[in-house]
Design a protein around this motif. Structure first.
Motif, PDB file in Angstrom:
ATOM      1  N   LEU A  45     -21.827  -1.883 -23.094  1.00 51.43           N
ATOM      2  CA  LEU A  45     -20.831  -2.924 -23.303  1.00 51.43           C
ATOM      3  C   LEU A  45     -20.566  -3.765 -22.067  1.00 51.43           C
ATOM      4  O   LEU A  45     -20.319  -4.970 -22.175  1.00 51.43           O
ATOM      5  CB  LEU A  45     -19.522  -2.296 -23.787  1.00 51.43           C
ATOM      6  N   TRP A  78     -23.081 -11.486 -21.793  1.00 47.82           N
ATOM      7  CA  TRP A  78     -23.191 -10.209 -22.516  1.00 47.82           C
ATOM      8  C   TRP A  78     -21.820  -9.641 -22.823  1.00 47.82           C
ATOM      9  O   TRP A  78     -21.588  -9.102 -23.902  1.00 47.82           O
ATOM     10  CB  TRP A  78     -24.008  -9.219 -21.701  1.00 47.82           C
ATOM     11  N   SER A  82     -20.298  -8.754 -26.380  1.00 46.24           N
ATOM     12  CA  SER A  82     -19.812  -7.415 -26.719  1.00 46.24           C
ATOM     13  C   SER A  82     -18.410  -7.465 -27.303  1.00 46.24           C
ATOM     14  O   SER A  82     -18.083  -6.722 -28.246  1.00 46.24           O
ATOM     15  CB  SER A  82     -19.824  -6.519 -25.468  1.00 46.24           C
ATOM     16  N   ALA A 119     -25.357 -10.363 -29.117  1.00 41.59           N
ATOM     17  CA  ALA A 119     -25.279 -10.214 -27.667  1.00 41.59           C
ATOM     18  C   ALA A 119     -26.379 -11.008 -26.967  1.00 41.59           C
ATOM     19  O   ALA A 119     -26.142 -11.640 -25.926  1.00 41.59           O
ATOM     20  CB  ALA A 119     -25.367  -8.735 -27.296  1.00 41.59           C
TER      21      ALA A 119
END
Length: 205
Positions: A45, A78, A82, A119
């Motif tokens: 994550l 990212w 997430s 993502a």
């Protein structure tokens, strides 16, 4: 003036592609290693973008404008992806179940494919800001991130289903590495096209 990355010959192009795939494969292995040896989902994550972005940065040309921001952009893209994934299961969860019922395989495969695409796209959008400074075709990079992320998610899920139950935790990262190797191949081919664009914008990395 920064030294530009030369991709004029097939040998140079192949060398770049192999280094790009290797960087993403190594990043995937490290993420999988951390995830399966204490950090669990924290690695996926929060650290994936930073780790991959840093390794990708090492391959990019020093002449790419704003290159120095690549790791940060990757990490932020990212992370946003997430957060979207964590807050929107009610949207993609039913779709994964439908794909499972209609096309077979198993639900986790489709979940990983869908979340990987989200993502991957968000990371590519953030990275695209840097490519845009070089006059590159950013939508093509977005598509590469979307497809590469989907492939990464699906391949990693398939490899894990086959190998995770028998692999020791110290080497289970090879499962993640396999998915990111596919991502590296897909995005690397697109990046080759983008970096060979004749429009050159000088800058520092």
């Amino acid at each position: 003036m920064s030294r530009a990355l030369s991709l004029e010959t097939p040998a140079q192009q192949t060398h770049f592609l192999l280094k790009w795939v290797l960087a993403n494969t190594a990043g995937g292995f490290l993420i999988g290693l951390l995830e399966n040896n204490g950090l669990q989902f924290t690695a996926t994550l929060t650290l994936t973008g930073a780790i991959l972005g840093s390794l990708q940065w090492s391959i990019l040309s020093p002449s790419l404008r704003w290159r120095r921001w690549w790791p940060l952009a990757s990490a932020m893209g990212w992370l946003v992806g997430s957060l979207i994934i964590a807050s929107s299961y009610r949207l993609y969860g039913p779709l994964a179940q439908t794909l499972w019922r209609q096309m077979g395989l198993w639900e986790v495969f489709w979940l990983n494919l869908l979340t990987g695409s989200i993502a991957g796209l968000l990371m590519a959008i953030a990275q695209g800001w840097i490519l845009a400074r070089q006059g590159r075709a950013v939508p093509l990079w977005w598509a590469a991130g979307l497809l590469g992320g989907a492939a990464q998610g699906g391949v990693s899920a398939a490899l894990c289903a086959a190998a995770c139950p028998v692999l020791p935790s110290l080497v289970v990262g090879v499962v993640n590495a396999g998915g990111w190797a596919i991502y590296g191949g897909l995005t690397g081919l697109v990046l080759l096209v983008l970096l060979q664009d004749p429009a050159e914008v000088e800058g520092t990395g």
